[in-house]
Design an enzyme around this catalytic site. Structure first.
Site, short mmCIF file in Angstrom:
data_model
loop_
_atom_site.label_atom_id
_atom_site.label_comp_id
_atom_site.label_asym_id
_atom_site.label_seq_id
_atom_site.Cartn_x
_atom_site.Cartn_y
_atom_site.Cartn_z
N ARG A 1 -1.32 -8.77 13.04
CA ARG A 1 -1.91 -7.86 12.25
C ARG A 1 -2.47 -8.56 10.93
O ARG A 1 -3.49 -8.07 10.48
CB ARG A 1 -0.67 -7.10 11.33
CG ARG A 1 -0.08 -6.02 12.60
CD ARG A 1 1.26 -5.58 12.56
NE ARG A 1 1.42 -4.73 10.90
CZ ARG A 1 2.61 -4.81 10.45
NH1 ARG A 1 3.58 -5.40 10.88
NH2 ARG A 1 2.56 -4.37 9.14
N ARG B 1 11.49 -5.39 5.52
CA ARG B 1 11.43 -3.70 5.34
C ARG B 1 12.06 -2.80 6.01
O ARG B 1 12.59 -3.12 7.12
CB ARG B 1 9.70 -3.80 5.53
CG ARG B 1 9.58 -2.27 5.47
CD ARG B 1 8.01 -1.63 5.28
NE ARG B 1 7.37 -2.23 6.67
CZ ARG B 1 6.12 -2.05 6.73
NH1 ARG B 1 5.31 -1.61 5.75
NH2 ARG B 1 5.53 -2.61 7.95
N ARG C 1 -10.39 1.24 7.97
CA ARG C 1 -9.72 -0.35 8.32
C ARG C 1 -10.84 -1.12 9.04
O ARG C 1 -10.60 -2.27 8.98
CB ARG C 1 -8.71 -0.20 9.30
CG ARG C 1 -7.22 0.09 8.67
CD ARG C 1 -6.65 -1.05 8.52
NE ARG C 1 -5.51 -1.31 9.11
CZ ARG C 1 -4.21 -0.90 8.79
NH1 ARG C 1 -4.23 0.31 8.10
NH2 ARG C 1 -3.08 -1.07 9.52
N LYS D 1 0.90 -1.35 0.06
CA LYS D 1 0.13 0.09 -0.13
C LYS D 1 1.02 1.11 0.08
O LYS D 1 0.54 2.09 -1.00
CB LYS D 1 -0.98 0.16 1.11
CG LYS D 1 -1.92 -1.21 1.27
CD LYS D 1 -3.05 -0.95 2.45
CE LYS D 1 -2.17 -1.14 3.88
NZ LYS D 1 -1.60 -2.51 3.94
N ARG E 1 10.32 -1.07 11.53
CA ARG E 1 9.14 -0.70 12.20
C ARG E 1 9.14 -1.78 13.52
O ARG E 1 9.31 -2.90 13.19
CB ARG E 1 8.21 -0.53 11.66
CG ARG E 1 7.76 0.64 10.98
CD ARG E 1 6.53 0.72 10.01
NE ARG E 1 5.33 -0.11 10.46
CZ ARG E 1 4.24 -0.21 9.55
NH1 ARG E 1 4.24 0.44 8.26
NH2 ARG E 1 3.17 -1.13 9.96
P1 AP5 Z 1 4.58 -1.66 1.95
O1 AP5 Z 1 4.30 -0.82 0.93
O2 AP5 Z 1 5.43 -1.00 3.15
O3 AP5 Z 1 3.60 -2.41 2.41
P2 AP5 Z 1 2.04 -2.09 3.01
O4 AP5 Z 1 0.69 -2.70 2.75
O5 AP5 Z 1 2.14 -0.50 3.37
O6 AP5 Z 1 2.26 -2.48 4.79
P3 AP5 Z 1 2.10 -1.95 6.15
O7 AP5 Z 1 2.78 -2.98 7.02
O8 AP5 Z 1 2.32 -0.58 6.08
O9 AP5 Z 1 0.44 -2.19 6.28
P4 AP5 Z 1 -0.20 -2.18 7.70
O10 AP5 Z 1 -1.71 -2.15 7.24
O11 AP5 Z 1 0.17 -3.14 8.61
O12 AP5 Z 1 0.60 -0.77 8.25
P5 AP5 Z 1 0.03 0.88 9.06
O13 AP5 Z 1 1.19 1.35 8.78
O14 AP5 Z 1 -1.19 1.02 8.10
O15 AP5 Z 1 5.53 -2.94 1.64
C1 AP5 Z 1 6.14 -3.89 2.48
C2 AP5 Z 1 7.61 -4.36 2.06
O16 AP5 Z 1 7.30 -5.12 0.80
C3 AP5 Z 1 8.55 -3.44 1.63
O17 AP5 Z 1 9.60 -3.78 2.32
C4 AP5 Z 1 8.19 -2.86 0.03
O18 AP5 Z 1 9.75 -2.52 -0.15
C5 AP5 Z 1 7.93 -4.45 -0.26
N1 AP5 Z 1 7.34 -4.56 -1.39
C6 AP5 Z 1 6.34 -3.72 -1.74
N2 AP5 Z 1 5.64 -3.94 -2.83
C7 AP5 Z 1 6.48 -4.96 -3.38
C8 AP5 Z 1 6.46 -5.97 -4.57
N3 AP5 Z 1 5.29 -5.87 -5.44
N4 AP5 Z 1 7.26 -6.96 -4.54
C9 AP5 Z 1 8.18 -7.16 -3.65
N5 AP5 Z 1 8.36 -6.45 -2.71
C10 AP5 Z 1 7.37 -5.26 -2.49
O19 AP5 Z 1 -0.73 0.62 10.37
C11 AP5 Z 1 0.06 -0.26 11.24
C12 AP5 Z 1 -0.74 0.21 12.63
O20 AP5 Z 1 -1.45 1.17 12.81
C13 AP5 Z 1 -1.92 -0.86 12.56
O21 AP5 Z 1 -1.49 -2.31 12.97
C14 AP5 Z 1 -2.98 -0.19 13.68
O22 AP5 Z 1 -2.32 -0.61 14.99
C15 AP5 Z 1 -2.65 1.32 13.50
N6 AP5 Z 1 -3.42 1.83 12.29
C16 AP5 Z 1 -3.06 2.40 11.29
N7 AP5 Z 1 -4.41 2.55 10.38
C17 AP5 Z 1 -5.45 2.26 11.35
C18 AP5 Z 1 -6.81 2.41 11.11
N8 AP5 Z 1 -7.19 3.05 10.19
N9 AP5 Z 1 -7.54 1.97 12.18
C19 AP5 Z 1 -6.99 1.47 13.38
N10 AP5 Z 1 -5.67 1.33 13.52
C20 AP5 Z 1 -4.78 1.79 12.64
MG MG Z 2 2.26 1.13 4.92
#
Ligand code: AP5
Ligand code: MG
Length: 220
Positions: free
Chosen positions: A173, A129, A90, A14, A162
């Site tokens: 997660r 990552r 979410r 994402k 992270r």
């Molecule tokens: P990356 O692009 O970082 O993936 P992502 O989908 O953004 O994954 P996240 O871990 O950020 O998602 P998340 O939903 O768990 O975390 P968030 O910060 O939103 O890519 C991942 C890796 O893969 C990287 O190393 C990249 O280089 C590699 N990659 C990407 N594409 C690739 C490809 N095609 N091929 C190979 N490699 C690839 O949320 C974290 C926490 O915050 C949650 O757990 C929760 O506690 C809280 N939170 C955030 N938003 C909310 C909400 N709306 N409601 C409640 N709690 C929330």
């Molecule tokens: Mg992310």
């Protein structure tokens, strides 16, 4: 004005795709995780409440996250060309809050992109990552390394993992994603704006497919 959501499980890409889409289409990238992490880092009252949920892989409660993210969404939608929202909504309750917020501002969501990636691939992506603590740019040790080892291409800050990118928290997660976030897909499918993509190709392959779709929508 073009507003879109990017959805998918943890590690689906994402953030990676949102940063590239924002650059290509001239949109603002707004990631709820980055907003919450900034509040945690600044040790604000909201950040203090959110920390335990984030560290254990649980979702931050709807009211708390909406209060943190809502004003950012409003100003991102108002300024400039539109927004790529990443990580919010979410839950179905958050999706309803977002619809209400957009309705009040007479704005709408033009596209919802969902990236589908097998679970075993997600784990590898997340444990490898690296992120920039300063600008939140995302790298991968093998798939998308920085130009100089351990250092952000944009601002030279030292890259880090992270705290929630360890295997135990990643599995939680993923569980939480299936239980609470997957139902949001049906919410947008019913509204006719959901488009699903295979997110398991290379970063560039996925980007080309998604951007072709978005440009066709924008041009329509
Ligand atoms: P990356 O692009 O970082 O993936 P992502 O989908 O953004 O994954 P996240 O871990 O950020 O998602 P998340 O939903 O768990 O975390 P968030 O910060 O939103 O890519 C991942 C890796 O893969 C990287 O190393 C990249 O280089 C590699 N990659 C990407 N594409 C690739 C490809 N095609 N091929 C190979 N490699 C690839 O949320 C974290 C926490 O915050 C949650 O757990 C929760 O506690 C809280 N939170 C955030 N938003 C909310 C909400 N709306 N409601 C409640 N709690 C929330
Ligand atoms: Mg992310």
């Amino acid at each position: 004005m073009f507003n879109m959501l990017i959805m998918g499980p943890p590690g689906a890409g994402k953030g990676t795709q949102a940063q590239a889409i924002a650059k290509r289409l001239g949109l603002e990238h707004l990631a709820s995780g980055d907003v919450v992490r900034a509040e945690v880092k600044a040790n604000t009252p909201s950040g203090q409440k959110a920390r335990e949920f984030m560290d254990s892989g649980k979702l931050v409660p709807d009211d708390l996250v909406t209060s943190m993210v809502g004003s950012h969404i409003k100003s991102a939608c108002e300024s400039g060309n539109g927004v790529v929202l990443d990580g919010y909504p979410r839950t179905v309750a958050q999706a309803r809050s977002l619809t209400d917020l957009l309705d009040r501002e007479e704005l709408r969501m033009h596209a919802v992109v969902n990236l589908k990636v097998p679970s075993e691939e997600l784990l590898d992506r997340l444990v490898n990552r690296l992120t920039c603590p300063q600008c939140n740019w995302v790298y991968h040790r093998r798939n998308n390394p920085p130009k100089s080892e351990g250092v952000c291409d944009n601002d030279g800050a030292a890259l880090a993992s992270r705290p929630d990118d360890n295997e135990t928290v990643i599995r939680e997660r993923l569980r939480v994603y299936h239980e609470q976030t997957e139902p949001v897909l049906a919410y947008y499918r019913e509204r006719g704006v959901l488009q699903e993509f295979d997110g398991s190709g290379t970063i560039d392959e996925v980007f080309e497919c998604v951007v072709r779709y978005l440009e066709s929508l924008k041009g329509a």
